[in-house]
Design a protein around this motif. Structure first.
Motif, PDB file in Angstrom:
ATOM      1  N   HIS A  81      -8.790  75.049  44.085  1.00 58.14           N
ATOM      2  CA  HIS A  81      -9.343  75.237  45.404  1.00 58.14           C
ATOM      3  C   HIS A  81     -10.829  74.339  45.269  1.00 58.14           C
ATOM      4  CE1 HIS A  81     -12.396  77.555  42.805  1.00 58.14           C
ATOM      5  NE2 HIS A  81     -11.171  78.188  42.195  1.00 58.14           N
ATOM      6  N   ASP A  82     -11.319  74.288  46.709  1.00 60.66           N
ATOM      7  CA  ASP A  82     -12.334  73.266  46.924  1.00 60.66           C
ATOM      8  C   ASP A  82     -12.307  71.943  46.415  1.00 60.66           C
ATOM      9  OD1 ASP A  82     -14.101  75.545  47.903  1.00 60.66           O
ATOM     10  OD2 ASP A  82     -14.155  76.289  45.859  1.00 60.66           O
ATOM     11  N   SER A  83     -11.143  71.507  47.066  1.00 57.42           N
ATOM     12  CA  SER A  83     -10.857  69.930  46.829  1.00 57.42           C
ATOM     13  C   SER A  83     -11.953  69.191  47.011  1.00 57.42           C
ATOM     14  CB  SER A  83      -9.723  69.595  47.634  1.00 57.42           C
ATOM     15  OG  SER A  83      -8.540  70.094  47.188  1.00 57.42           O
ATOM     16  N   ALA A  84     -12.234  67.993  46.550  1.00 54.26           N
ATOM     17  CA  ALA A  84     -13.600  67.099  46.736  1.00 54.26           C
ATOM     18  C   ALA A  84     -13.254  65.912  46.245  1.00 54.26           C
ATOM     19  CB  ALA A  84     -14.787  67.683  46.067  1.00 54.26           C
ATOM     20  N   ALA A  85     -14.116  64.967  46.522  1.00 55.89           N
ATOM     21  CA  ALA A  85     -14.056  63.444  46.148  1.00 55.89           C
ATOM     22  C   ALA A  85     -15.561  63.076  45.798  1.00 55.89           C
ATOM     23  CB  ALA A  85     -13.408  62.599  46.892  1.00 55.89           C
ATOM     24  N   ALA A  86     -15.800  62.405  45.120  1.00 56.28           N
ATOM     25  CA  ALA A  86     -17.291  61.726  44.625  1.00 56.28           C
ATOM     26  C   ALA A  86     -17.006  60.237  44.298  1.00 56.28           C
ATOM     27  CB  ALA A  86     -17.863  62.740  43.553  1.00 56.28           C
ATOM     28  N   LEU A  87     -18.098  59.490  44.856  1.00 62.33           N
ATOM     29  CA  LEU A  87     -17.903  58.024  44.410  1.00 62.33           C
ATOM     30  C   LEU A  87     -19.300  57.580  43.603  1.00 62.33           C
ATOM     31  CD1 LEU A  87     -16.552  55.320  44.921  1.00 62.33           C
ATOM     32  CD2 LEU A  87     -18.085  54.916  46.691  1.00 62.33           C
ATOM     33  N   ILE A  88     -19.051  57.052  42.568  1.00 60.90           N
ATOM     34  CA  ILE A  88     -20.409  56.407  42.034  1.00 60.90           C
ATOM     35  C   ILE A  88     -20.048  54.946  41.879  1.00 60.90           C
ATOM     36  CG2 ILE A  88     -20.786  58.292  40.494  1.00 60.90           C
ATOM     37  CD1 ILE A  88     -19.427  57.251  38.063  1.00 60.90           C
ATOM     38  N   GLN A  89     -20.993  54.189  41.891  1.00 60.24           N
ATOM     39  CA  GLN A  89     -21.126  52.659  42.061  1.00 60.24           C
ATOM     40  C   GLN A  89     -22.305  52.204  40.891  1.00 60.24           C
ATOM     41  OE1 GLN A  89     -21.760  51.660  46.326  1.00 60.24           O
ATOM     42  NE2 GLN A  89     -19.864  51.038  46.439  1.00 60.24           N
ATOM     43  N   ASP A  90     -21.910  51.726  39.919  1.00 52.16           N
ATOM     44  CA  ASP A  90     -22.655  51.380  38.748  1.00 52.16           C
ATOM     45  C   ASP A  90     -23.434  52.335  38.362  1.00 52.16           C
ATOM     46  OD1 ASP A  90     -21.796  48.645  38.861  1.00 52.16           O
ATOM     47  OD2 ASP A  90     -23.180  48.146  40.448  1.00 52.16           O
ATOM     48  N   GLY A  91     -22.721  53.630  38.350  1.00 53.46           N
ATOM     49  CA  GLY A  91     -23.553  54.964  37.693  1.00 53.46           C
ATOM     50  C   GLY A  91     -24.276  55.674  38.647  1.00 53.46           C
ATOM     51  N   GLU A  92     -24.451  55.240  39.784  1.00 47.10           N
ATOM     52  CA  GLU A  92     -25.325  55.855  40.800  1.00 47.10           C
ATOM     53  C   GLU A  92     -24.266  56.472  41.723  1.00 47.10           C
ATOM     54  OE1 GLU A  92     -28.494  56.337  41.167  1.00 47.10           O
ATOM     55  OE2 GLU A  92     -29.545  53.973  40.443  1.00 47.10           O
TER      56      GLU A  92
ATOM     57  N   GLY B 131     -18.855  74.690  40.849  1.00 45.28           N
ATOM     58  CA  GLY B 131     -17.329  75.085  40.705  1.00 45.28           C
ATOM     59  C   GLY B 131     -16.603  73.726  40.520  1.00 45.28           C
ATOM     60  N   ASP B 132     -15.413  73.998  41.070  1.00 38.11           N
ATOM     61  CA  ASP B 132     -14.165  73.119  40.843  1.00 38.11           C
ATOM     62  C   ASP B 132     -14.366  71.756  41.581  1.00 38.11           C
ATOM     63  OD1 ASP B 132     -13.024  74.483  38.864  1.00 38.11           O
ATOM     64  OD2 ASP B 132     -11.288  74.881  40.204  1.00 38.11           O
ATOM     65  N   SER B 133     -15.272  71.796  42.630  1.00 39.22           N
ATOM     66  CA  SER B 133     -15.383  70.725  43.545  1.00 39.22           C
ATOM     67  C   SER B 133     -16.302  69.773  42.944  1.00 39.22           C
ATOM     68  CB  SER B 133     -16.223  70.830  44.699  1.00 39.22           C
ATOM     69  OG  SER B 133     -17.312  71.767  44.670  1.00 39.22           O
TER      70      SER B 133
END
Lengths: 619, 77
Positions: A11-22, A357-359
């Motif tokens: 549940h709560d699908s998500a995406a996150a992008l980090i660039q050089d740790g930020e 949570g899971d996201s």
């Protein structure tokens, strides 16, 4: 170095992008698809994150998935074998879901992102939770405690993080112990959520809101379902639970023997302390008695949950001897338990990131890859939650014009803030749509509905006329960080980091309760959001302006959505929600709309989730 | 082509096929469940294995093995 984290298929699908740790961008899929708790492959959230970071398909260095699918599949098969023959329907549902989609996530990610398969990484579910908190915290060393329903096998884990900001410094996050499925605080709480007539994986916060209307007279019965050990760990008495073999039910007849008949979904919740507002049907004494029993059950499971969480947190303190604690996992969204941990577990500082949570696993998997795998130094501390999509003033105006909305563009920020503060002071309810939307389930001043906390009636007005939800639900305040100690009992300690994200409940000072009744729950508590100089400048100025106008340094803040819907994303969604509700005014960027100039003529909403939520807790 | 744009006969045929294959899948999975999992379940019971940790134990904790991040992140299991 671009690393994308992805979570989905539970549940709560998500995406996150980090660039050089930020951290550059992070978003839940539900904000784009308008399906609450959307669990599908997060194509839209991924597209948003890549677009925000200026990354084209094939340009990612790695993608990190938030759990180990084969281990989770093994756990499901083991459960089906060990509970044979009761697990037949669960087995059939699990096989369809897993053989059809969930087992092939590696090739799906590889194809969707145009990456070689060896660039697709996998991080254990609780390690992803742990990394999402620890690597976003301001701490160089910290105890780490994760608690949720279940990941692969673990339902809780504890360990320690040590990570440096210096090049060449040690980056380590180790979970040393875990509590294993089916023994789980999250699943215990969800079983009671179902018993109390709410949707599992959604209605848990309603149980938390219902609890203060009751007395924990069933606490011993709930404690009887849990065997606790001196080391903070526990096991559940599984004859009372069915979630490990039944796809539909999470508790057995033993629950009814202990607590009485379950509450019917959608039934009216009314006790001597709840408001009837404009409901003309007076409750019978039998209805009051029945509902008081439900409130007492909610109070009991909440109390036992707090005891279990506190037991684990004290064990984390004993084992790590750290001054700091990072909490993560769905149970870390229980703000009442978090408040007790902060006050009673012996830690000086407690950090929880807003998508606990899971996201949040998407973010944690990416951060674990960057720091633990690649041994890169720390770059990021999460002091704010606005990591989603934003819309420029021009885009907002165009969207509103296209919908035929009548609005006034107030380009002068001071004038806009004065107008909004005056509206709030006059008792108007204002939709506030500014900047990037928030990461996690809480609206923190970017997609919020705001109101005057001084009004006794405001809680009923916003619950019933604005959000069309149950009248017992409490509201939270956004308070200037320097004013927090004037209104809330902080015990002489500095305000905890977790309060920035509305993740801790504090007692309202006795002498202030009458001053801010709309954000004081029936037990005198309040789930506060502190807004400091490191947070959103515009929102902080608005609260300060309200303080100048009224003398009160806080506003009522609730999420910008209607009951059962995800929080709004676009200006068009904000306008549709504004028109479908009893809100008096809407501010989208510099555009100010008032209801008088925008009469509702038809339903504007073009989305609505039609999918029945999955009742299974463990697939 | 979206479902709503299909001619009525095709839409009905699609629904019938979908129901048939869904039923078939259910039958196959039920058969597998009783034919393959039944003996496995009995063997597991005979072996005394406690895969779900339902038996008495001195603690609720299970130790986690230390992991090498590179090895850990490479696999799905």
């Amino acid at each position: 170095m671009n690393i994308l984290g992805v979570s989905c298929h539970y549940h709560d699908s998500a995406a996150a992008l980090i660039q050089d740790g930020e951290l550059v961008a992070a978003a839940e899929e539900e904000r784009f698809t308008r399906k609450k708790h959307d669990s599908g492959f997060p194509s839209k959230a991924i597209a948003f994150c890549l677009g925000r970071g200026g990354v084209k398909l094939g340009e990612l260095d790695y993608v990190a998935y938030y759990e180990k699918p084969f281990l989770k599949f093994e756990r499901i098969l083991t459960g089906c074998v060990e509970t044979f023959p009761r697990s037949g329907p669960l087995f059939r549902r699990a096989m369809k879901a897993w053989l059809g989609e969930k087992l092939w996530i590696k090739s799906r990610l590889s194809r969707a992102l145009d990456l070689p398969a060896e660039r697709v990484l996998f991080c254990d579910h609780h390690l992803s939770h742990a990394a999402s908190a620890f690597f976003c915290s301001p701490f160089e060393d910290s105890a780490v405690l994760t608690m949720d329903g279940v990941g692969e096998w673990a339902s809780a884990a504890l360990g320690k993080g040590e990570a440096s900001w210096r090049e060449g410094g040690r980056q380590s996050l180790v979970l040393s112990r875990e509590i294993r499925y089916p023994h789980s605080i999250g699943l215990l709480y969800s079983a009671f959520t179902a018993y109390l007539g709410f949707e599992v994986n959604d209605g848990e916060y309603k149980v938390m809101g219902m609890a203060p209307y009751g007395e924990p007279r069933f606490a011993d019965a709930v404690r009887g379902l849990v065997k606790r050990f001196d080391d903070g760990s526990f096991k559940l008495r599984m004859d009372a639970f069915a979630y490990h073999y039944d796809a539909e039910r999470s508790f057995t007849g033993e629950f009814e023997r202990l607590f009485g008949a379950p509450r019917a979904p959608g039934a009216r919740f009314v006790t001597r302390l709840t408001s009837l507002y404009d409901d003309t049907a007076a409750p019978s004494s039998r209805e009051l008695e029945e509902n008081q029993r439900f409130a007492d059950v909610a109070a009991s499971v909440q109390l036992v949950t707090e005891e279990l969480v506190l037991g684990l947190a004290k064990e984390a303190k004993r084992a790590s001897n750290s001054k700091n604690l990072c909490l993560a996992g769905g149970v870390a969204l229980n703000s009442v338990a978090n408040g007790r941990v902060w006050r009673e577990a012996g830690f000086e500082r407690v950090f929880i990131q807003p998508a606990a949570g899971d996201s949040g696993g998407a973010l944690g998997a990416a951060l674990y890859a960057y720091h633990a795998l690649l041994q890169k130094p720390r770059r990021h501390v999460m002091t704010r939650a606005d990591w989603g999509k934003s819309y420029s003033a021009g885009e907002a105006a165009d969207a509103l014009r296209a919908l035929g909305a009548g609005f006034e563009a107030v380009e002068d920020e001071d004038k806009l803030l004065d107008r909004v503060a005056q509206l709030l002071k006059d008792g108007k309810v204002v939709g506030w749509h500014q900047g990037r939307f928030e990461w996690g389930p809480r609206a923190l001043g970017h997609r919020s509905i705001l109101a005057d906390p001084r009004s006794e009636k405001m809680k009923d007005t916003v619950n019933i006329k604005i959000k069309f939800r149950e009248p017992f639900r409490p509201f939270a305040p956004s308070v200037l960080s320097e004013s927090a100690a004037s209104y809330f009992e902080l015990g002489g300690k500095p305000t905890p980091e977790a309060a920035r994200f509305m993740l801790m409940t504090m007692p309202v000072k006795d002498k202030k309760r009458a001053e801010i009744p709309a954000v004081t729950h029936v037990d005198g508590s309040s789930r506060i959001q502190t807004v400091g100089p490191e947070g959103d400048a515009l929102y902080r100025k608005l609260i300060a302006r309200f303080q100048q106008a009224t003398g009160v340094g806080l506003v009522l803040n609730t999420s910008f959505n209607l009951k059962g819907e995800p929080i709004v994303n676009t200006p068009a969604e904000a306008f549709a929600t504004f028109m479908d509700s009893g809100m008096d005014a809407l501010v989208v960027g510099p555009c100010l709309l008032e209801k008088g100039k925008n009469q509702p003529s038809e339903r504007r909403r073009t989305w609505r989730s039609s999918e029945a939520p999955d009742k299974s807790l463990v697939l | 082509m979206p479902e709503t744009e299909l001619p009525e006969p095709l839409r009905r045929a699609k629904a019938v096929l979908h129901a048939f294959f869904s039923f078939e899948a259910d039958v196959l999975l039920a058969a597998f469940y009783y034919l393959a999992l039944a003996p496995t379940a009995w063997l597991v019971r005979l072996s005394g294995r406690d895969g779900l940790g339902l038996k008495d134990a001195p603690t609720g904790w299970t130790a986690r093995e230390a992991v090498d991040p590179a090895e850990h992140m490479a696999g799905q299991g």
